[in-house]
Write a protein that holds these residues in place. Structure first.
Motif, PDB file in Angstrom:
ATOM      1  N   ARG A 110       1.070  -1.235  -0.180  1.00  0.00           N
ATOM      2  CA  ARG A 110      -0.137   0.215   0.634  1.00  0.00           C
ATOM      3  C   ARG A 110       0.665   1.438  -0.192  1.00  0.00           C
ATOM      4  NH1 ARG A 110       1.165  -1.757   5.357  1.00  0.00           N
ATOM      5  NH2 ARG A 110       0.477  -0.330   7.496  1.00  0.00           N
ATOM      6  N   HIS A 111       2.332   1.182   0.699  1.00  0.00           N
ATOM      7  CA  HIS A 111       3.001   2.760   0.856  1.00  0.00           C
ATOM      8  C   HIS A 111       3.034   2.852  -0.409  1.00  0.00           C
ATOM      9  CE1 HIS A 111       3.384   1.488   5.047  1.00  0.00           C
ATOM     10  NE2 HIS A 111       3.715   0.562   4.616  1.00  0.00           N
ATOM     11  N   LEU A 112       3.633   2.295  -1.311  1.00  0.00           N
ATOM     12  CA  LEU A 112       3.764   2.867  -2.555  1.00  0.00           C
ATOM     13  C   LEU A 112       2.564   3.746  -3.595  1.00  0.00           C
ATOM     14  CD1 LEU A 112       6.012   0.331  -3.943  1.00  0.00           C
ATOM     15  CD2 LEU A 112       6.790   2.488  -3.000  1.00  0.00           C
ATOM     16  N   GLN A 166       1.226   8.987  -2.044  1.00  0.00           N
ATOM     17  CA  GLN A 166       0.799  10.541  -1.197  1.00  0.00           C
ATOM     18  C   GLN A 166      -0.074   9.655   0.616  1.00  0.00           C
ATOM     19  OE1 GLN A 166      -3.248  10.922  -2.972  1.00  0.00           O
ATOM     20  NE2 GLN A 166      -2.641  12.327  -4.264  1.00  0.00           N
ATOM     21  N   TRP A 167       1.087  10.514   0.857  1.00  0.00           N
ATOM     22  CA  TRP A 167       1.804   9.904   2.440  1.00  0.00           C
ATOM     23  C   TRP A 167       0.734  11.203   3.531  1.00  0.00           C
ATOM     24  CZ3 TRP A 167       7.237   7.526   2.323  1.00  0.00           C
ATOM     25  CH2 TRP A 167       7.367   6.688   2.036  1.00  0.00           C
ATOM     26  N   SER A 168       1.487  10.990   4.686  1.00  0.00           N
ATOM     27  CA  SER A 168       0.204  11.833   5.511  1.00  0.00           C
ATOM     28  C   SER A 168       0.554  13.254   5.641  1.00  0.00           C
ATOM     29  CB  SER A 168       0.807  11.106   7.232  1.00  0.00           C
ATOM     30  OG  SER A 168      -0.107   9.559   7.428  1.00  0.00           O
ATOM     31  N   PHE A 249      11.142  12.091   5.536  1.00  0.00           N
ATOM     32  CA  PHE A 249      11.185  13.021   5.359  1.00  0.00           C
ATOM     33  C   PHE A 249       9.637  13.219   5.187  1.00  0.00           C
ATOM     34  CE2 PHE A 249      11.016  16.747   3.476  1.00  0.00           C
ATOM     35  CZ  PHE A 249      11.269  18.019   4.706  1.00  0.00           C
ATOM     36  N   ARG A 250       8.608  13.271   6.019  1.00  0.00           N
ATOM     37  CA  ARG A 250       7.160  13.322   5.992  1.00  0.00           C
ATOM     38  C   ARG A 250       6.035  13.722   7.175  1.00  0.00           C
ATOM     39  NH1 ARG A 250       9.103   7.848   5.708  1.00  0.00           N
ATOM     40  NH2 ARG A 250       8.706   6.699   7.478  1.00  0.00           N
ATOM     41  N   ASP A 251       5.447  13.795   6.945  1.00  0.00           N
ATOM     42  CA  ASP A 251       3.983  13.434   7.919  1.00  0.00           C
ATOM     43  C   ASP A 251       3.718  15.465   8.251  1.00  0.00           C
ATOM     44  OD1 ASP A 251       4.092  11.457   7.123  1.00  0.00           O
ATOM     45  OD2 ASP A 251       4.873  10.181   9.039  1.00  0.00           O
ATOM     46  N   ASP A 340      15.277   5.181  14.298  1.00  0.00           N
ATOM     47  CA  ASP A 340      14.380   5.963  12.732  1.00  0.00           C
ATOM     48  C   ASP A 340      13.410   6.587  12.815  1.00  0.00           C
ATOM     49  OD1 ASP A 340      17.503   6.691  11.347  1.00  0.00           O
ATOM     50  OD2 ASP A 340      15.903   5.013   9.511  1.00  0.00           O
ATOM     51  N   GLN A 341      12.465   6.661  12.905  1.00  0.00           N
ATOM     52  CA  GLN A 341      11.280   7.091  13.038  1.00  0.00           C
ATOM     53  C   GLN A 341      10.587   7.621  13.474  1.00  0.00           C
ATOM     54  OE1 GLN A 341       9.105   3.848  10.430  1.00  0.00           O
ATOM     55  NE2 GLN A 341      10.255   4.561   8.817  1.00  0.00           N
ATOM     56  N   THR A 342      10.789   8.751  13.673  1.00  0.00           N
ATOM     57  CA  THR A 342       9.942   9.114  14.807  1.00  0.00           C
ATOM     58  C   THR A 342       8.317   9.759  14.005  1.00  0.00           C
ATOM     59  OG1 THR A 342      10.979  11.296  15.003  1.00  0.00           O
ATOM     60  CG2 THR A 342      10.712   9.924  17.081  1.00  0.00           C
ATOM     61  N   GLU A 343       7.780   9.319  13.401  1.00  0.00           N
ATOM     62  CA  GLU A 343       6.345   9.412  13.125  1.00  0.00           C
ATOM     63  C   GLU A 343       5.608   9.910  12.934  1.00  0.00           C
ATOM     64  OE1 GLU A 343       6.896   6.565   9.905  1.00  0.00           O
ATOM     65  OE2 GLU A 343       6.442   5.221  10.975  1.00  0.00           O
ATOM     66  N   ARG A 344       4.772  10.809  12.957  1.00  0.00           N
ATOM     67  CA  ARG A 344       3.120  10.956  12.511  1.00  0.00           C
ATOM     68  C   ARG A 344       3.901  11.940  14.130  1.00  0.00           C
ATOM     69  NH1 ARG A 344      -1.937   8.376  11.999  1.00  0.00           N
ATOM     70  NH2 ARG A 344      -2.714  11.352  11.164  1.00  0.00           N
ATOM     71  N   SER A 360       6.322   4.843  16.359  1.00  0.00           N
ATOM     72  CA  SER A 360       7.483   4.209  16.589  1.00  0.00           C
ATOM     73  C   SER A 360       7.211   3.230  16.461  1.00  0.00           C
ATOM     74  CB  SER A 360       8.757   5.143  17.470  1.00  0.00           C
ATOM     75  OG  SER A 360      10.042   4.589  17.168  1.00  0.00           O
ATOM     76  N   HIS A 361       8.989   2.264  15.580  1.00  0.00           N
ATOM     77  CA  HIS A 361       8.498   0.653  15.396  1.00  0.00           C
ATOM     78  C   HIS A 361       9.185  -0.167  16.009  1.00  0.00           C
ATOM     79  CE1 HIS A 361       5.761   0.525  11.939  1.00  0.00           C
ATOM     80  NE2 HIS A 361       6.630   1.848  11.524  1.00  0.00           N
ATOM     81  N   ARG A 362       8.929  -1.217  16.752  1.00  0.00           N
ATOM     82  CA  ARG A 362       9.667  -1.995  17.761  1.00  0.00           C
ATOM     83  C   ARG A 362      11.345  -2.307  16.578  1.00  0.00           C
ATOM     84  NH1 ARG A 362       9.969  -7.509  20.095  1.00  0.00           N
ATOM     85  NH2 ARG A 362      10.987  -7.867  21.907  1.00  0.00           N
TER      86      ARG A 362
HETATM   87  C1  FRU Z   1       6.888   0.650   7.442  1.00  0.00           C
HETATM   88  C2  FRU Z   1       7.369   1.605   6.628  1.00  0.00           C
HETATM   89  C3  FRU Z   1       6.457   2.948   7.371  1.00  0.00           C
HETATM   90  C4  FRU Z   1       6.885   3.967   5.969  1.00  0.00           C
HETATM   91  C5  FRU Z   1       6.795   2.584   4.965  1.00  0.00           C
HETATM   92  C6  FRU Z   1       7.704   3.366   4.158  1.00  0.00           C
HETATM   93  O1  FRU Z   1       5.172   0.592   7.728  1.00  0.00           O
HETATM   94  O2  FRU Z   1       8.811   1.916   7.315  1.00  0.00           O
HETATM   95  O3  FRU Z   1       7.502   3.694   8.351  1.00  0.00           O
HETATM   96  O4  FRU Z   1       6.226   5.016   5.914  1.00  0.00           O
HETATM   97  O5  FRU Z   1       7.407   1.712   5.231  1.00  0.00           O
HETATM   98  O6  FRU Z   1       7.771   2.197   2.523  1.00  0.00           O
END
Ligand code: FRU
Ligand code: FRU
Length: 497
Positions: A110-112, A166-168, A249-251, A340-344, A360-362
């Motif tokens: 879905r991400h793409l 389109q991302w967040s 770089f997003r959100d 590596d990720q501090t998202e949204r 963040s993800h585990r």
């Molecule tokens: C894992 C992830 C998301 C990111 C996407 C990039 O789901 O790293 O955090 O938005 O894949 O493809």
């Protein structure tokens, strides 16, 4: 501050506020994040949660209703926001913006192919009178697809992209019916045969203005024609594709700061702007007090590969009323050698305190740091502060039920012996009154799991200074309604009842 035998103490943080334009960046240190392992029960048996209940989302059942009636995959979602921490309805309708994708795609593809979609439902209906799936009507894509090809992608000078997604972001309700939609426009350049990147992907923060309409049948939009590119990663404060093709770089999330009236700020996900191979963490990123017997040495951390995990939360300020010109400010938080990720990221102001929440993800934690999929919180006296990581100095606010003694696996292949809720939801977003919505990713065990693609039950946090706890009296054993994303104030209420 608890003294866990065998674990270092967290770093001291003053919560002191600094000018938004100053260059103080708060650190979520390894010493802080290490408190998650310190809180985890090393004897928790397979299949059970090892983390304290107060920071654990109740377990979500595997047979969940779908909010889109099987029309689309749904993940990151947000409401209309008014620039403070409030979520208005519009003319009696609650409006939800979501990343959506076609259900013919595998959920992990879905991400793409993400597009901005939207839902609406009547406000002010008691929870027990809503359908089980939240009672939303799917309104379709926010931008008609032929507009997307003509205008959303126009900002990419290199027309050879293989994927556009389109991302967040976030949506501001301005005066009357004017909306400013902030989101991430992303071009990927992939080889059609190998699917490898032929050049780094290109994420940009974008704003577009539209109008919202509503009548008794529902909600729709016009406008969203001009896509204004706001910011590209600069390589100075925010890592770019030359420095690291895997940069984040997003959100974008915009808000007003009562302490700086007239200004509009934005927080977003970034990475510390160093070349990927640089081993750029310092003793301050580790954050150990002098003489702490459990401290790691800087050398061992630099040798470990932890330097590949360099998240930050960015700040920018708007330079015009139309919010089309923005200036980068230094990051407000870094998590160097932590994750590596501090998202949204979002700013949530309550009782004079500024809360920075970010997910963040585990799987994005650095070597020897561990913590669940979930939302993390930091509290201070201003939007730029020496933020105190919440809950025993750890930062963890609401994690999925997780056994840290057992590997994580992946959402498409949960690890044997892991708690069925390890990947139950993600993209936890904190709303007024401490309500938290998130989307279902994977629920179940290695031999029996279901993928998600719809919003999870809403849960509630009691937030008190730098402490929070899951409100287990909310809903049924702490689980509220599925996809229950309520407004907390009414905008443009129709004059005739
Ligand atoms: C894992 C992830 C998301 C990111 C996407 C990039 O789901 O790293 O955090 O938005 O894949 O493809
Ligand atoms: C969070 C996230 C966001 C990104 C989106 C991409 O779930 O990784 O950071 O905008 O998903 O699908």
């Amino acid at each position: 501050v608890p003294d866990h035998a065998g674990f270092p103490n967290p770093t001291e943080h003053s919560q002191q506020a600094y000018e938004p334009e100053s260059d103080f960046t708060s650190k979520w240190t390894r010493a802080d994040a290490m408190q998650m392992k310190a809180m985890s029960d090393p004897t928790a048996p397979a299949g059970e949660n090892s983390m304290p209940e107060d920071v654990t989302m109740p377990t979500v059942p595997q047979d969940f209703p779908d909010m889109s009636n099987d029309e689309v995959w749904v993940w990151d979602s947000w409401t209309l926001t008014d620039g403070s921490s409030d979520q208005p309805s519009y003319k009696g309708w609650e409006v939800l913006f979501s990343l959506v994708a076609d259900r013919d795609l595998g959920f992990d593809e879905r991400h793409l192919y993400a597009r901005l979609g939207y839902f609406f439902r009547k406000a002010d209906i008691p929870d027990d009178q809503r359908p089980e799936n939240g009672g939303w009507t799917y309104g379709g894509l926010v931008f008609p697809e032929n507009d997307v090809t003509s205008s959303s992608t126009a900002i990419f000078e290199d027309r050879s992209f293989s994927h556009y997604t389109q991302w967040s972001g976030s949506t501001r309700l301005m005066e009357d019916d004017k909306l400013r939609l902030f989101y991430t426009s992303v071009a990927f350049f992939r080889d059609p045969v190998t699917n490898a990147d032929t050049k780094p992907y290109d994420p940009r923060l974008v704003q577009t203005e539209g109008r919202i309409f509503a009548d008794e049948t529902g909600v729709w939009f016009t406008g969203f024609r001009d896509q204004h590119e706001l910011l590209k990663a600069d390589g100075e404060y925010y890592q770019n594709g030359e420095q690291n093709p895997f940069f984040n770089f997003r959100d974008p999330f915009t808000f007003e700061d009562p302490a700086n009236p007239g200004e509009t700020y934005m927080v977003f996900e970034g990475n510390t702007a160093v070349p990927r191979e640089n081993r750029a963490c310092t003793a301050d990123d580790l954050g150990y007090a002098e003489g702490d017997p459990e401290a790691e040495s800087l050398d061992e951390v630099l040798e470990s590969g932890a330097t590949y995990q360099m998240a930050n939360v960015g700040l920018a300020v708007s330079e015009n009323l139309a919010m089309t010109d923005w200036k980068f400010l230094p990051p407000i938080l870094s998590a160097n050698c932590v994750t590596d990720q501090t998202e949204r990221p979002q700013i949530y102001i309550e009782d004079g305190k500024y809360y920075l929440f970010t997910i963040s993800h585990r799987g994005t934690y650095a070597w020897n740091i561990d913590g669940p999929e979930g939302v993390y919180g930091f509290v201070g006296d201003g939007i730029r502060s020496d933020f105190q990581p919440m809950n025993q100095g750890s930062g963890l606010v609401l994690g999925n039920p997780t056994n840290l003694n057992i590997p994580r696996g992946d959402p498409f292949a949960p690890a044997v012996g892991q708690h069925p809720g390890h990947f139950q939801s993600y993209s936890h977003y904190v709303m007024p009154d401490g309500l938290v919505q998130s989307f279902i990713d994977t629920i179940g065990t290695s031999d029996d799991f279901t993928r998600g693609g719809t919003l999870a039950p809403t849960v509630r946090l009691d937030i008190d200074g730098s402490n929070s706890r899951v409100d287990r009296s909310y809903g049924v054993d702490g689980l509220g309604g599925w996809a229950d994303v309520p407004s907390n104030l009414a905008a443009n209420v129709p004059s005739t009842p």
